[in-house]
Design a protein around this motif. Structure first.
Motif, mmCIF file in Angstrom:
data_model
loop_
_atom_site.group_PDB
_atom_site.id
_atom_site.type_symbol
_atom_site.label_atom_id
_atom_site.label_comp_id
_atom_site.label_asym_id
_atom_site.label_seq_id
_atom_site.Cartn_x
_atom_site.Cartn_y
_atom_site.Cartn_z
ATOM 1 N N GLU A 75 0.832 -1.213 0.000
ATOM 2 C CA GLU A 75 0.000 0.000 0.000
ATOM 3 C C GLU A 75 0.864 1.259 0.000
ATOM 4 O OE1 GLU A 75 -3.108 1.147 -0.677
ATOM 5 O OE2 GLU A 75 -3.122 -0.960 -1.260
ATOM 6 N N LYS A 76 1.914 1.204 0.815
ATOM 7 C CA LYS A 76 2.808 2.360 0.912
ATOM 8 C C LYS A 76 3.571 2.568 -0.410
ATOM 9 C CE LYS A 76 5.921 4.643 4.083
ATOM 10 N NZ LYS A 76 6.954 4.473 5.094
ATOM 11 N N ARG A 77 4.010 1.461 -1.015
ATOM 12 C CA ARG A 77 4.715 1.573 -2.298
ATOM 13 C C ARG A 77 3.809 2.193 -3.354
ATOM 14 N NH1 ARG A 77 6.684 -3.709 -1.103
ATOM 15 N NH2 ARG A 77 5.353 -4.624 -2.715
ATOM 16 N N LYS A 78 2.561 1.759 -3.358
ATOM 17 C CA LYS A 78 1.589 2.284 -4.321
ATOM 18 C C LYS A 78 1.469 3.799 -4.171
ATOM 19 C CE LYS A 78 -3.160 1.668 -5.903
ATOM 20 N NZ LYS A 78 -4.374 0.843 -5.787
ATOM 21 N N LYS A 79 1.453 4.248 -2.927
ATOM 22 C CA LYS A 79 1.325 5.685 -2.638
ATOM 23 C C LYS A 79 2.598 6.437 -3.047
ATOM 24 C CE LYS A 79 -0.631 8.530 0.954
ATOM 25 N NZ LYS A 79 -0.993 8.684 2.341
ATOM 26 N N ILE A 80 3.752 5.885 -2.669
ATOM 27 C CA ILE A 80 5.036 6.524 -2.987
ATOM 28 C C ILE A 80 5.201 6.642 -4.501
ATOM 29 C CG2 ILE A 80 7.558 6.284 -2.861
ATOM 30 C CD1 ILE A 80 7.133 4.847 -0.139
ATOM 31 N N GLN A 130 12.421 -7.932 -8.444
ATOM 32 C CA GLN A 130 11.358 -8.760 -7.854
ATOM 33 C C GLN A 130 10.253 -7.876 -7.296
ATOM 34 O OE1 GLN A 130 14.542 -9.175 -7.559
ATOM 35 N NE2 GLN A 130 15.119 -11.323 -7.469
ATOM 36 N N CYS A 131 10.643 -6.851 -6.573
ATOM 37 C CA CYS A 131 9.683 -5.961 -5.927
ATOM 38 C C CYS A 131 8.789 -5.286 -6.976
ATOM 39 C CB CYS A 131 10.452 -4.914 -5.115
ATOM 40 S SG CYS A 131 9.429 -3.978 -4.004
ATOM 41 N N ILE A 132 9.395 -4.714 -8.015
ATOM 42 C CA ILE A 132 8.625 -4.035 -9.071
ATOM 43 C C ILE A 132 7.781 -5.052 -9.843
ATOM 44 C CG2 ILE A 132 8.770 -2.651 -11.193
ATOM 45 C CD1 ILE A 132 9.571 -1.012 -8.735
ATOM 46 N N GLY A 133 8.389 -6.189 -10.168
ATOM 47 C CA GLY A 133 7.673 -7.234 -10.906
ATOM 48 C C GLY A 133 6.410 -7.678 -10.174
ATOM 49 N N LYS A 176 2.442 -7.158 -11.316
ATOM 50 C CA LYS A 176 1.515 -8.301 -11.413
ATOM 51 C C LYS A 176 0.251 -8.051 -10.598
ATOM 52 C CE LYS A 176 4.956 -11.817 -12.319
ATOM 53 N NZ LYS A 176 6.069 -12.427 -11.613
ATOM 54 N N LYS A 177 0.404 -7.344 -9.474
ATOM 55 C CA LYS A 177 -0.751 -7.060 -8.607
ATOM 56 C C LYS A 177 -1.478 -5.783 -9.024
ATOM 57 C CE LYS A 177 1.387 -9.240 -4.605
ATOM 58 N NZ LYS A 177 2.451 -8.932 -3.655
ATOM 59 N N ASN A 178 -1.036 -5.181 -10.153
ATOM 60 C CA ASN A 178 -1.639 -3.930 -10.642
ATOM 61 C C ASN A 178 -1.616 -2.779 -9.632
ATOM 62 O OD1 ASN A 178 -2.337 -4.690 -13.317
ATOM 63 N ND2 ASN A 178 -4.004 -5.929 -12.465
ATOM 64 N N LEU A 179 -0.546 -2.708 -8.848
ATOM 65 C CA LEU A 179 -0.424 -1.592 -7.896
ATOM 66 C C LEU A 179 -0.177 -0.289 -8.651
ATOM 67 C CD1 LEU A 179 1.719 -2.858 -4.874
ATOM 68 C CD2 LEU A 179 -0.751 -2.703 -5.080
ATOM 69 N N GLU A 204 9.858 -6.394 -20.250
ATOM 70 C CA GLU A 204 8.748 -6.658 -21.174
ATOM 71 C C GLU A 204 7.589 -5.708 -20.909
ATOM 72 O OE1 GLU A 204 8.356 -8.496 -23.913
ATOM 73 O OE2 GLU A 204 10.503 -8.863 -23.624
ATOM 74 N N LYS A 205 7.177 -5.635 -19.647
ATOM 75 C CA LYS A 205 6.048 -4.782 -19.265
ATOM 76 C C LYS A 205 6.366 -3.316 -19.558
ATOM 77 C CE LYS A 205 2.985 -7.634 -18.126
ATOM 78 N NZ LYS A 205 1.856 -7.718 -19.056
ATOM 79 N N TYR A 206 7.602 -2.940 -19.301
ATOM 80 C CA TYR A 206 8.029 -1.557 -19.547
ATOM 81 C C TYR A 206 7.892 -1.222 -21.029
ATOM 82 C CZ TYR A 206 11.017 2.549 -19.888
ATOM 83 O OH TYR A 206 11.502 3.806 -20.155
ATOM 84 N N LYS A 207 8.385 -2.124 -21.887
ATOM 85 C CA LYS A 207 8.311 -1.877 -23.337
ATOM 86 C C LYS A 207 6.853 -1.782 -23.790
ATOM 87 C CE LYS A 207 11.286 -5.247 -24.115
ATOM 88 N NZ LYS A 207 12.113 -6.266 -24.771
ATOM 89 N N GLU A 208 5.978 -2.564 -23.173
ATOM 90 C CA GLU A 208 4.545 -2.530 -23.519
ATOM 91 C C GLU A 208 3.866 -1.253 -23.045
ATOM 92 O OE1 GLU A 208 2.449 -5.861 -21.734
ATOM 93 O OE2 GLU A 208 3.859 -7.270 -22.668
ATOM 94 N N GLN A 209 4.220 -0.794 -21.839
ATOM 95 C CA GLN A 209 3.419 0.239 -21.177
ATOM 96 C C GLN A 209 3.932 1.666 -21.307
ATOM 97 O OE1 GLN A 209 3.299 -1.205 -17.097
ATOM 98 N NE2 GLN A 209 1.812 -2.814 -17.588
ATOM 99 N N SER A 210 5.238 1.843 -21.370
ATOM 100 C CA SER A 210 5.799 3.194 -21.311
ATOM 101 C C SER A 210 5.464 4.028 -22.547
ATOM 102 C CB SER A 210 7.312 3.129 -21.139
ATOM 103 O OG SER A 210 7.869 4.423 -21.218
#
Length: 196
Positions: free
Chosen positions: A92-97, A109-112, A116-119, A147-153
């Motif tokens: 929750e705190k990471r999502k806010k930060i 790992q942390c970002i991945g 995955k949790k759509n934070l 992979e996700k970065y290339k898709e989303q950014s």
């Protein structure tokens, strides 16, 4: 680069110029200033996309902390909101930060896991720096985040850093494929522009 306190050497400047144009893998021996290239590129991207974030990944927490320290040492005080993400910080705190941070330091790992949790997503990340990126061959999170970065950014740019990619061309090619790297900058201690 008035913001960066350490003056780059010629080879660092040349590598930086390449990195501004396309996804780049930088292979430099330990202690020859890969981090300074990363800082210069972060400053450059931050100026081009002031409302976007910069994400710096390293495989271990001590390395993540080391990068944060280097950035703090080389940038003016309060130049950007620098934050560190670890598993010790609640989701929750990471999502806010994430909403307000400008430069984020974390393990893959942390970002991945957060993605995955759509934070949050990486739509507004203008630069992804992956240190020790030779580990992307074994570390699934590194490849997943890329992979996700290339898709989303909206404005993607990737910088891979390593001192030891493995000497064979095949390994380097694999790293480039995994990270979407287009240019490779290699120097050794014997390189003409590094020797001085």
């Amino acid at each position: 680069m008035d913001e960066v306190k350490t003056k780059p050497r010629d080879y660092q400047d040349k590598i930086f110029q390449t990195c501004t144009k396309q996804n780049c893998l930088v292979i430099l021996p330990t202690g020859t200033g890969k981090t300074l290239v990363a800082i210069m590129l972060a400053v450059d991207r931050f100026k081009k996309f002031p409302l976007e974030k910069i994400l710096i990944l390293a495989p271990t927490r001590p390395l993540v902390e080391q990068h944060l320290t280097s950035f703090k040492k080389n940038l003016p005080e309060d130049w950007a909101d620098l934050q560190i993400f670890t598993g010790k910080t609640s989701a929750e705190k990471r999502k806010k930060i994430w909403q307000t941070a400008e430069i984020i330091f974390s393990t893959p790992q942390c970002i991945g896991n957060d993605i995955k949790k759509n934070l949050y997503d990486m739509e507004n990340v203008s630069l992804l720096i992956q240190d020790e990126c030779h580990r992307c061959l074994k570390n699934y999170s590194y490849t997943y985040v890329a992979e996700k970065y290339k898709e989303q950014s909206k404005h993607p740019l990737i910088l891979g850093l390593t001192a030891s990619p493995g000497s064979d061309k095949e390994t380097i090619t694999k790293i480039c494929d995994n990270l979407g790297i287009k240019a490779v900058e290699i120097r050794t201690r014997e390189s003409e522009d590094v020797k001085p």
